[in-house]
Design a protein around this motif. Structure first.
Motif, PDB file in Angstrom:
ATOM      1  N   ILE A 164       0.841  -1.209   0.000  1.00  0.00           N
ATOM      2  CA  ILE A 164       0.000   0.000   0.000  1.00  0.00           C
ATOM      3  C   ILE A 164       0.874   1.256   0.000  1.00  0.00           C
ATOM      4  O   ILE A 164       0.621   2.206  -0.752  1.00  0.00           O
ATOM      5  N   PHE A 165       1.912   1.242   0.825  1.00  0.00           N
ATOM      6  CA  PHE A 165       2.811   2.394   0.906  1.00  0.00           C
ATOM      7  C   PHE A 165       3.483   2.659  -0.446  1.00  0.00           C
ATOM      8  O   PHE A 165       3.553   3.800  -0.907  1.00  0.00           O
ATOM      9  N   LYS A 166       3.952   1.607  -1.097  1.00  0.00           N
ATOM     10  CA  LYS A 166       4.611   1.757  -2.398  1.00  0.00           C
ATOM     11  C   LYS A 166       3.638   2.259  -3.462  1.00  0.00           C
ATOM     12  O   LYS A 166       4.001   3.091  -4.303  1.00  0.00           O
ATOM     13  N   LEU A 167       2.412   1.758  -3.419  1.00  0.00           N
ATOM     14  CA  LEU A 167       1.415   2.260  -4.375  1.00  0.00           C
ATOM     15  C   LEU A 167       1.168   3.757  -4.169  1.00  0.00           C
ATOM     16  O   LEU A 167       1.016   4.514  -5.125  1.00  0.00           O
ATOM     17  N   ALA A 168       1.140   4.163  -2.889  1.00  0.00           N
ATOM     18  CA  ALA A 168       0.865   5.564  -2.581  1.00  0.00           C
ATOM     19  C   ALA A 168       2.024   6.474  -2.993  1.00  0.00           C
ATOM     20  O   ALA A 168       1.813   7.508  -3.632  1.00  0.00           O
ATOM     21  N   TYR A 169       3.245   6.093  -2.644  1.00  0.00           N
ATOM     22  CA  TYR A 169       4.365   7.008  -2.847  1.00  0.00           C
ATOM     23  C   TYR A 169       5.212   6.713  -4.068  1.00  0.00           C
ATOM     24  O   TYR A 169       5.735   7.623  -4.682  1.00  0.00           O
ATOM     25  N   LEU A 170       5.362   5.477  -4.423  1.00  0.00           N
ATOM     26  CA  LEU A 170       6.180   5.172  -5.594  1.00  0.00           C
ATOM     27  C   LEU A 170       5.367   5.229  -6.875  1.00  0.00           C
ATOM     28  O   LEU A 170       5.861   5.620  -7.922  1.00  0.00           O
ATOM     29  N   ASN A 171       4.091   4.846  -6.780  1.00  0.00           N
ATOM     30  CA  ASN A 171       3.234   4.879  -7.971  1.00  0.00           C
ATOM     31  C   ASN A 171       2.308   6.090  -7.993  1.00  0.00           C
ATOM     32  O   ASN A 171       1.478   6.216  -8.887  1.00  0.00           O
ATOM     33  N   ASP A 172       2.404   6.918  -6.943  1.00  0.00           N
ATOM     34  CA  ASP A 172       1.660   8.173  -6.882  1.00  0.00           C
ATOM     35  C   ASP A 172       0.144   7.967  -6.992  1.00  0.00           C
ATOM     36  O   ASP A 172      -0.540   8.707  -7.695  1.00  0.00           O
ATOM     37  N   LYS A 173      -0.366   6.963  -6.301  1.00  0.00           N
ATOM     38  CA  LYS A 173      -1.804   6.682  -6.334  1.00  0.00           C
ATOM     39  C   LYS A 173      -2.478   7.284  -5.104  1.00  0.00           C
ATOM     40  O   LYS A 173      -1.920   7.347  -4.026  1.00  0.00           O
ATOM     41  N   SER A 174      -3.736   7.686  -5.289  1.00  0.00           N
ATOM     42  CA  SER A 174      -4.526   8.208  -4.174  1.00  0.00           C
ATOM     43  C   SER A 174      -5.055   7.041  -3.346  1.00  0.00           C
ATOM     44  O   SER A 174      -5.014   5.881  -3.773  1.00  0.00           O
ATOM     45  N   TYR A 175      -5.559   7.344  -2.160  1.00  0.00           N
ATOM     46  CA  TYR A 175      -6.112   6.288  -1.299  1.00  0.00           C
ATOM     47  C   TYR A 175      -7.262   5.575  -2.008  1.00  0.00           C
ATOM     48  O   TYR A 175      -7.394   4.356  -1.933  1.00  0.00           O
ATOM     49  N   ASN A 176      -8.102   6.330  -2.714  1.00  0.00           N
ATOM     50  CA  ASN A 176      -9.233   5.724  -3.442  1.00  0.00           C
ATOM     51  C   ASN A 176      -8.735   4.776  -4.541  1.00  0.00           C
ATOM     52  O   ASN A 176      -9.259   3.684  -4.716  1.00  0.00           O
ATOM     53  N   GLU A 177      -7.713   5.198  -5.272  1.00  0.00           N
ATOM     54  CA  GLU A 177      -7.168   4.349  -6.330  1.00  0.00           C
ATOM     55  C   GLU A 177      -6.560   3.069  -5.766  1.00  0.00           C
ATOM     56  O   GLU A 177      -6.720   1.991  -6.342  1.00  0.00           O
ATOM     57  N   ILE A 178      -5.890   3.197  -4.640  1.00  0.00           N
ATOM     58  CA  ILE A 178      -5.290   2.011  -4.001  1.00  0.00           C
ATOM     59  C   ILE A 178      -6.393   1.056  -3.554  1.00  0.00           C
ATOM     60  O   ILE A 178      -6.312  -0.162  -3.778  1.00  0.00           O
ATOM     61  N   ALA A 179      -7.423   1.617  -2.939  1.00  0.00           N
ATOM     62  CA  ALA A 179      -8.544   0.791  -2.471  1.00  0.00           C
ATOM     63  C   ALA A 179      -9.182   0.055  -3.644  1.00  0.00           C
ATOM     64  O   ALA A 179      -9.477  -1.143  -3.539  1.00  0.00           O
ATOM     65  N   ASP A 180      -9.398   0.748  -4.746  1.00  0.00           N
ATOM     66  CA  ASP A 180      -9.980   0.114  -5.939  1.00  0.00           C
ATOM     67  C   ASP A 180      -9.047  -0.963  -6.505  1.00  0.00           C
ATOM     68  O   ASP A 180      -9.494  -2.051  -6.866  1.00  0.00           O
ATOM     69  N   THR A 181      -7.763  -0.662  -6.603  1.00  0.00           N
ATOM     70  CA  THR A 181      -6.784  -1.606  -7.167  1.00  0.00           C
ATOM     71  C   THR A 181      -6.711  -2.892  -6.342  1.00  0.00           C
ATOM     72  O   THR A 181      -6.667  -3.996  -6.898  1.00  0.00           O
TER      73      THR A 181
ATOM     74  N   THR B 169      -8.948  -3.888  -4.091  1.00  0.00           N
ATOM     75  CA  THR B 169     -10.312  -4.255  -3.649  1.00  0.00           C
ATOM     76  C   THR B 169     -10.396  -4.329  -2.126  1.00  0.00           C
ATOM     77  O   THR B 169     -10.770  -5.343  -1.527  1.00  0.00           O
ATOM     78  N   ILE B 170     -10.003  -3.219  -1.503  1.00  0.00           N
ATOM     79  CA  ILE B 170     -10.119  -3.050  -0.050  1.00  0.00           C
ATOM     80  C   ILE B 170     -10.761  -1.691   0.200  1.00  0.00           C
ATOM     81  O   ILE B 170     -10.895  -0.876  -0.721  1.00  0.00           O
ATOM     82  N   SER B 171     -11.135  -1.442   1.440  1.00  0.00           N
ATOM     83  CA  SER B 171     -11.773  -0.155   1.739  1.00  0.00           C
ATOM     84  C   SER B 171     -10.728   0.958   1.866  1.00  0.00           C
ATOM     85  O   SER B 171      -9.556   0.702   2.144  1.00  0.00           O
ATOM     86  N   LYS B 172     -11.204   2.183   1.684  1.00  0.00           N
ATOM     87  CA  LYS B 172     -10.336   3.349   1.828  1.00  0.00           C
ATOM     88  C   LYS B 172      -9.815   3.436   3.259  1.00  0.00           C
ATOM     89  O   LYS B 172      -8.660   3.811   3.480  1.00  0.00           O
ATOM     90  N   ASN B 173     -10.649   3.047   4.243  1.00  0.00           N
ATOM     91  CA  ASN B 173     -10.223   3.072   5.644  1.00  0.00           C
ATOM     92  C   ASN B 173      -9.079   2.096   5.904  1.00  0.00           C
ATOM     93  O   ASN B 173      -8.183   2.372   6.694  1.00  0.00           O
ATOM     94  N   THR B 174      -9.099   0.945   5.226  1.00  0.00           N
ATOM     95  CA  THR B 174      -8.004  -0.020   5.378  1.00  0.00           C
ATOM     96  C   THR B 174      -6.710   0.595   4.846  1.00  0.00           C
ATOM     97  O   THR B 174      -5.644   0.443   5.447  1.00  0.00           O
ATOM     98  N   VAL B 175      -6.817   1.295   3.725  1.00  0.00           N
ATOM     99  CA  VAL B 175      -5.641   1.965   3.156  1.00  0.00           C
ATOM    100  C   VAL B 175      -5.108   2.982   4.159  1.00  0.00           C
ATOM    101  O   VAL B 175      -3.907   3.023   4.440  1.00  0.00           O
ATOM    102  N   LYS B 176      -5.997   3.808   4.738  1.00  0.00           N
ATOM    103  CA  LYS B 176      -5.585   4.816   5.716  1.00  0.00           C
ATOM    104  C   LYS B 176      -4.923   4.157   6.923  1.00  0.00           C
ATOM    105  O   LYS B 176      -3.875   4.619   7.391  1.00  0.00           O
ATOM    106  N   THR B 177      -5.497   3.085   7.419  1.00  0.00           N
ATOM    107  CA  THR B 177      -4.942   2.382   8.584  1.00  0.00           C
ATOM    108  C   THR B 177      -3.549   1.846   8.270  1.00  0.00           C
ATOM    109  O   THR B 177      -2.624   1.980   9.073  1.00  0.00           O
ATOM    110  N   GLN B 178      -3.401   1.217   7.086  1.00  0.00           N
ATOM    111  CA  GLN B 178      -2.096   0.673   6.703  1.00  0.00           C
ATOM    112  C   GLN B 178      -1.053   1.796   6.526  1.00  0.00           C
ATOM    113  O   GLN B 178       0.115   1.605   6.858  1.00  0.00           O
ATOM    114  N   MET B 179      -1.491   2.929   6.049  1.00  0.00           N
ATOM    115  CA  MET B 179      -0.563   4.058   5.896  1.00  0.00           C
ATOM    116  C   MET B 179      -0.124   4.588   7.261  1.00  0.00           C
ATOM    117  O   MET B 179       1.039   4.935   7.449  1.00  0.00           O
ATOM    118  N   VAL B 180      -1.044   4.626   8.234  1.00  0.00           N
ATOM    119  CA  VAL B 180      -0.687   5.044   9.589  1.00  0.00           C
ATOM    120  C   VAL B 180       0.344   4.076  10.166  1.00  0.00           C
ATOM    121  O   VAL B 180       1.337   4.496  10.769  1.00  0.00           O
TER     122      VAL B 180
END
Length: 188
Positions: free
Chosen positions: A130-147, A149-160
């Motif tokens: 998730i971290f690599k998708l966010a910072y290395l691939n420059d994806k938003s939390y919504n895009e990561i969640a869609d890619t 297939t997890i919730s946006k909150n899970t992405v936020k939690t993993q980023m924390v």
């Protein structure tokens, strides 16, 4: 002009005549050292001003004044060339210093990148992904969640979680990393 060697006064009219008689020869002396016409004119102007300012101290005869003019032109030209050499040395030293600073900065940046990379590799697998998708691939939390297939909150939690682990792993460079991370676009 008085060629007798007597101590007659050098007035403006005599000086103007001396100037007209000697400007060409003085210019040739300056041209032996530099080939820039404007620079030669500047040097000649300086030399004649110097002679005018010192006329009461140096004028004994036209011949002596002519010698003084030629020596003054030569010395002013050489002084200019020396100043260029000093400036060139200063420029060379400044460029060398900048190159050393850039090399040191590059080394520091490479070190920082290596440390960050090693710290990212220590993240749990899903958190790392998730971290690599966010910072290395420059994806938003919504895009990561869609890619993934997890919730946006899970992405936020993993980023924390990723931030907490990275803060510990990179505590000595945390402020630098925080600066870098805050300059990247916000993920929402």
């Amino acid at each position: 002009m008085d060629e007798s060697g007597g101590n007659s006064k050098l007035n403006f009219k005599k000086f103007e005549q001396f100037f007209n008689e000697n400007i060409h020869a003085a210019g040739l002396i300056a041209y032996r050292y530099v080939s820039d016409k404007q620079l030669v004119e500047d040097i000649l102007q300086d030399a004649f001003i110097t002679i005018w300012d010192k006329r009461s101290q140096i004028y004994n005869s036209d011949a002596e004044l002519r010698k003084y003019l030629f020596v003054t032109v030569r010395n002013k030209t050489i002084s200019y060339l020396r100043s260029i050499k000093v400036k060139q040395i200063e420029i060379d030293n400044a460029l060398a210093s900048m190159c050393l600073q850039e090399e040191a900065k590059l080394y520091t940046d490479e070190e920082l990148a290596l440390k960050v990379s090693k710290a990212i590799d220590k993240l749990p697998k899903r958190c790392q992904e998730i971290f690599k998708l966010a910072y290395l691939n420059d994806k938003s939390y919504n895009e990561i969640a869609d890619t993934l297939t997890i919730s946006k909150n899970t992405v936020k939690t993993q980023m924390v979680i990723a931030y907490r682990i990275l803060r510990v792993e990179l505590k000595e460079i945390y402020l630098n990393m925080l600066f870098i991370l805050t300059n990247w676009k916000k993920r929402e």
